[in-house]
Design a protein around this motif. Sequence first.
Motif, PDB file in Angstrom:
ATOM      1  N   THR A 160      40.241  45.144  22.646  1.00 53.36           N
ATOM      2  CA  THR A 160      38.850  45.525  22.415  1.00 53.36           C
ATOM      3  C   THR A 160      38.017  45.302  23.670  1.00 53.36           C
ATOM      4  O   THR A 160      37.143  46.114  23.990  1.00 53.36           O
ATOM      5  CB  THR A 160      38.266  44.703  21.246  1.00 53.36           C
ATOM      6  N   THR A 161      38.291  44.236  24.385  1.00 55.95           N
ATOM      7  CA  THR A 161      37.590  43.965  25.633  1.00 55.95           C
ATOM      8  C   THR A 161      37.872  45.061  26.652  1.00 55.95           C
ATOM      9  O   THR A 161      36.958  45.506  27.368  1.00 55.95           O
ATOM     10  CB  THR A 161      38.013  42.596  26.199  1.00 55.95           C
ATOM     11  N   ALA A 162      39.099  45.532  26.716  1.00 51.99           N
ATOM     12  CA  ALA A 162      39.449  46.612  27.632  1.00 51.99           C
ATOM     13  C   ALA A 162      38.693  47.887  27.270  1.00 51.99           C
ATOM     14  O   ALA A 162      38.179  48.588  28.153  1.00 51.99           O
ATOM     15  CB  ALA A 162      40.953  46.867  27.601  1.00 51.99           C
ATOM     16  N   LEU A 163      38.600  48.192  25.989  1.00 51.35           N
ATOM     17  CA  LEU A 163      37.876  49.389  25.564  1.00 51.35           C
ATOM     18  C   LEU A 163      36.389  49.274  25.875  1.00 51.35           C
ATOM     19  O   LEU A 163      35.767  50.241  26.335  1.00 51.35           O
ATOM     20  CB  LEU A 163      38.087  49.627  24.071  1.00 51.35           C
ATOM     21  N   ILE A 164      35.810  48.106  25.664  1.00 51.47           N
ATOM     22  CA  ILE A 164      34.387  47.914  25.964  1.00 51.47           C
ATOM     23  C   ILE A 164      34.124  48.073  27.451  1.00 51.47           C
ATOM     24  O   ILE A 164      33.176  48.760  27.863  1.00 51.47           O
ATOM     25  CB  ILE A 164      33.920  46.541  25.439  1.00 51.47           C
ATOM     26  N   PHE A 165      34.948  47.455  28.285  1.00 49.85           N
ATOM     27  CA  PHE A 165      34.772  47.600  29.735  1.00 49.85           C
ATOM     28  C   PHE A 165      34.960  49.055  30.171  1.00 49.85           C
ATOM     29  O   PHE A 165      34.261  49.544  31.057  1.00 49.85           O
ATOM     30  CB  PHE A 165      35.738  46.694  30.501  1.00 49.85           C
ATOM     31  N   GLY A 166      35.905  49.748  29.573  1.00 44.66           N
ATOM     32  CA  GLY A 166      36.120  51.152  29.906  1.00 44.66           C
ATOM     33  C   GLY A 166      34.939  52.023  29.541  1.00 44.66           C
ATOM     34  O   GLY A 166      34.523  52.897  30.309  1.00 44.66           O
ATOM     35  N   ILE A 167      34.364  51.794  28.353  1.00 43.38           N
ATOM     36  CA  ILE A 167      33.196  52.579  27.931  1.00 43.38           C
ATOM     37  C   ILE A 167      31.994  52.273  28.815  1.00 43.38           C
ATOM     38  O   ILE A 167      31.252  53.190  29.211  1.00 43.38           O
ATOM     39  CB  ILE A 167      32.898  52.313  26.449  1.00 43.38           C
ATOM     40  N   VAL A 168      31.792  51.015  29.163  1.00 43.76           N
ATOM     41  CA  VAL A 168      30.672  50.653  30.043  1.00 43.76           C
ATOM     42  C   VAL A 168      30.853  51.287  31.426  1.00 43.76           C
ATOM     43  O   VAL A 168      29.881  51.753  32.034  1.00 43.76           O
ATOM     44  CB  VAL A 168      30.535  49.117  30.136  1.00 43.76           C
ATOM     45  N   SER A 169      32.083  51.349  31.914  1.00 47.08           N
ATOM     46  CA  SER A 169      32.302  51.979  33.222  1.00 47.08           C
ATOM     47  C   SER A 169      32.022  53.472  33.163  1.00 47.08           C
ATOM     48  O   SER A 169      31.573  54.057  34.149  1.00 47.08           O
ATOM     49  CB  SER A 169      33.727  51.727  33.710  1.00 47.08           C
ATOM     50  N   LEU A 170      32.239  54.109  32.015  1.00 52.42           N
ATOM     51  CA  LEU A 170      31.893  55.523  31.871  1.00 52.42           C
ATOM     52  C   LEU A 170      30.392  55.725  31.713  1.00 52.42           C
ATOM     53  O   LEU A 170      29.843  56.719  32.202  1.00 52.42           O
ATOM     54  CB  LEU A 170      32.615  56.129  30.672  1.00 52.42           C
ATOM     55  N   LEU A 171      29.726  54.817  31.031  1.00 53.91           N
ATOM     56  CA  LEU A 171      28.284  54.964  30.836  1.00 53.91           C
ATOM     57  C   LEU A 171      27.495  54.791  32.127  1.00 53.91           C
ATOM     58  O   LEU A 171      26.492  55.461  32.347  1.00 53.91           O
ATOM     59  CB  LEU A 171      27.788  53.949  29.793  1.00 53.91           C
ATOM     60  N   GLY A 181      35.857  49.302  35.484  1.00 55.74           N
ATOM     61  CA  GLY A 181      37.100  50.030  35.230  1.00 55.74           C
ATOM     62  C   GLY A 181      38.328  49.206  35.576  1.00 55.74           C
ATOM     63  O   GLY A 181      39.325  49.221  34.850  1.00 55.74           O
ATOM     64  N   ILE A 182      38.248  48.481  36.680  1.00 51.42           N
ATOM     65  CA  ILE A 182      39.362  47.610  37.070  1.00 51.42           C
ATOM     66  C   ILE A 182      39.562  46.521  36.020  1.00 51.42           C
ATOM     67  O   ILE A 182      40.697  46.207  35.631  1.00 51.42           O
ATOM     68  CB  ILE A 182      39.125  47.025  38.475  1.00 51.42           C
ATOM     69  N   ALA A 183      38.459  45.949  35.530  1.00 53.13           N
ATOM     70  CA  ALA A 183      38.563  44.925  34.484  1.00 53.13           C
ATOM     71  C   ALA A 183      39.179  45.515  33.213  1.00 53.13           C
ATOM     72  O   ALA A 183      39.986  44.865  32.546  1.00 53.13           O
ATOM     73  CB  ALA A 183      37.185  44.339  34.188  1.00 53.13           C
ATOM     74  N   ALA A 184      38.813  46.755  32.872  1.00 56.91           N
ATOM     75  CA  ALA A 184      39.369  47.396  31.677  1.00 56.91           C
ATOM     76  C   ALA A 184      40.873  47.593  31.812  1.00 56.91           C
ATOM     77  O   ALA A 184      41.637  47.330  30.869  1.00 56.91           O
ATOM     78  CB  ALA A 184      38.680  48.734  31.439  1.00 56.91           C
ATOM     79  N   VAL A 185      41.311  48.029  32.975  1.00 55.73           N
ATOM     80  CA  VAL A 185      42.748  48.251  33.181  1.00 55.73           C
ATOM     81  C   VAL A 185      43.506  46.917  33.142  1.00 55.73           C
ATOM     82  O   VAL A 185      44.593  46.823  32.560  1.00 55.73           O
ATOM     83  CB  VAL A 185      42.984  49.009  34.509  1.00 55.73           C
ATOM     84  N   ILE A 186      42.934  45.880  33.725  1.00 57.47           N
ATOM     85  CA  ILE A 186      43.593  44.569  33.725  1.00 57.47           C
ATOM     86  C   ILE A 186      43.715  44.030  32.299  1.00 57.47           C
ATOM     87  O   ILE A 186      44.778  43.538  31.894  1.00 57.47           O
ATOM     88  CB  ILE A 186      42.836  43.588  34.646  1.00 57.47           C
ATOM     89  N   ILE A 213      44.069  51.105  20.972  1.00 55.83           N
ATOM     90  CA  ILE A 213      42.789  50.716  21.567  1.00 55.83           C
ATOM     91  C   ILE A 213      42.994  50.276  23.012  1.00 55.83           C
ATOM     92  O   ILE A 213      42.195  50.590  23.897  1.00 55.83           O
ATOM     93  CB  ILE A 213      42.119  49.612  20.726  1.00 55.83           C
ATOM     94  N   ALA A 214      44.084  49.559  23.272  1.00 51.64           N
ATOM     95  CA  ALA A 214      44.374  49.132  24.642  1.00 51.64           C
ATOM     96  C   ALA A 214      44.629  50.340  25.544  1.00 51.64           C
ATOM     97  O   ALA A 214      44.169  50.382  26.687  1.00 51.64           O
ATOM     98  CB  ALA A 214      45.569  48.204  24.661  1.00 51.64           C
ATOM     99  N   LEU A 215      45.344  51.339  25.025  1.00 52.18           N
ATOM    100  CA  LEU A 215      45.601  52.544  25.810  1.00 52.18           C
ATOM    101  C   LEU A 215      44.311  53.303  26.091  1.00 52.18           C
ATOM    102  O   LEU A 215      44.086  53.767  27.209  1.00 52.18           O
ATOM    103  CB  LEU A 215      46.602  53.443  25.084  1.00 52.18           C
ATOM    104  N   SER A 216      43.445  53.413  25.089  1.00 51.69           N
ATOM    105  CA  SER A 216      42.177  54.106  25.311  1.00 51.69           C
ATOM    106  C   SER A 216      41.291  53.320  26.275  1.00 51.69           C
ATOM    107  O   SER A 216      40.551  53.910  27.074  1.00 51.69           O
ATOM    108  CB  SER A 216      41.456  54.358  23.995  1.00 51.69           C
ATOM    109  N   GLY A 217      41.360  52.001  26.253  1.00 51.32           N
ATOM    110  CA  GLY A 217      40.636  51.191  27.233  1.00 51.32           C
ATOM    111  C   GLY A 217      41.142  51.417  28.643  1.00 51.32           C
ATOM    112  O   GLY A 217      40.369  51.492  29.595  1.00 51.32           O
ATOM    113  N   ALA A 218      42.472  51.539  28.784  1.00 49.48           N
ATOM    114  CA  ALA A 218      43.043  51.800  30.109  1.00 49.48           C
ATOM    115  C   ALA A 218      42.656  53.194  30.611  1.00 49.48           C
ATOM    116  O   ALA A 218      42.343  53.373  31.792  1.00 49.48           O
ATOM    117  CB  ALA A 218      44.558  51.662  30.066  1.00 49.48           C
ATOM    118  N   ILE A 219      42.644  54.165  29.696  1.00 47.58           N
ATOM    119  CA  ILE A 219      42.292  55.536  30.103  1.00 47.58           C
ATOM    120  C   ILE A 219      40.819  55.624  30.494  1.00 47.58           C
ATOM    121  O   ILE A 219      40.475  56.185  31.540  1.00 47.58           O
ATOM    122  CB  ILE A 219      42.635  56.529  28.976  1.00 47.58           C
TER     123      ILE A 219
END
Length: 134
Positions: free
Chosen positions: A24-35, A47-52, A67-73
């Motif tokens: 869930t943390t990865a998905l949140i970081f990924g969405i914030v990096s897109l926003l 984005g780096i934090a989301a991938v990690i 969810i982890a895969l969508s966070g990485a993407i």
Amino acid sequence: MEERFMQQSPFPKQSPKPPHHRDTTALIFGIVSLLFFRFPILPVGMGIAAVIFARKSKTDSCTNHGIALSGAITGTVGICLGSISTIYWGYCLVSLLILLYHRTEMVPHEPEFPGFHEYNGQPACLRYWLQQIF
């Protein structure tokens, strides 16, 4: 009688590990990096934090891998868009600095031709031009 003493104790021998929710943390970081992809540097870090976090969540047993895969993407896309935005902002900043440098350079410090000073009541540029013509 021995069976009564062999019963499991009410206290567990080992306390269970709390879930980390790295997916869930990865998905949140990924969405914030897109926003925030228009800001320089911030989406790249998010984005780096989301991938990690998505990579670390693979080792957790209670992880939702979707969810982890969508966070990485989303983190990877955020890194790409953030890198483009950072390059664009850097280009704009360098262009602005070059423009300001050339704008202050265009102001003459000393006159290149006589014309700013008076000579015998006439502007020196008029005298200079009259000498060139006649």
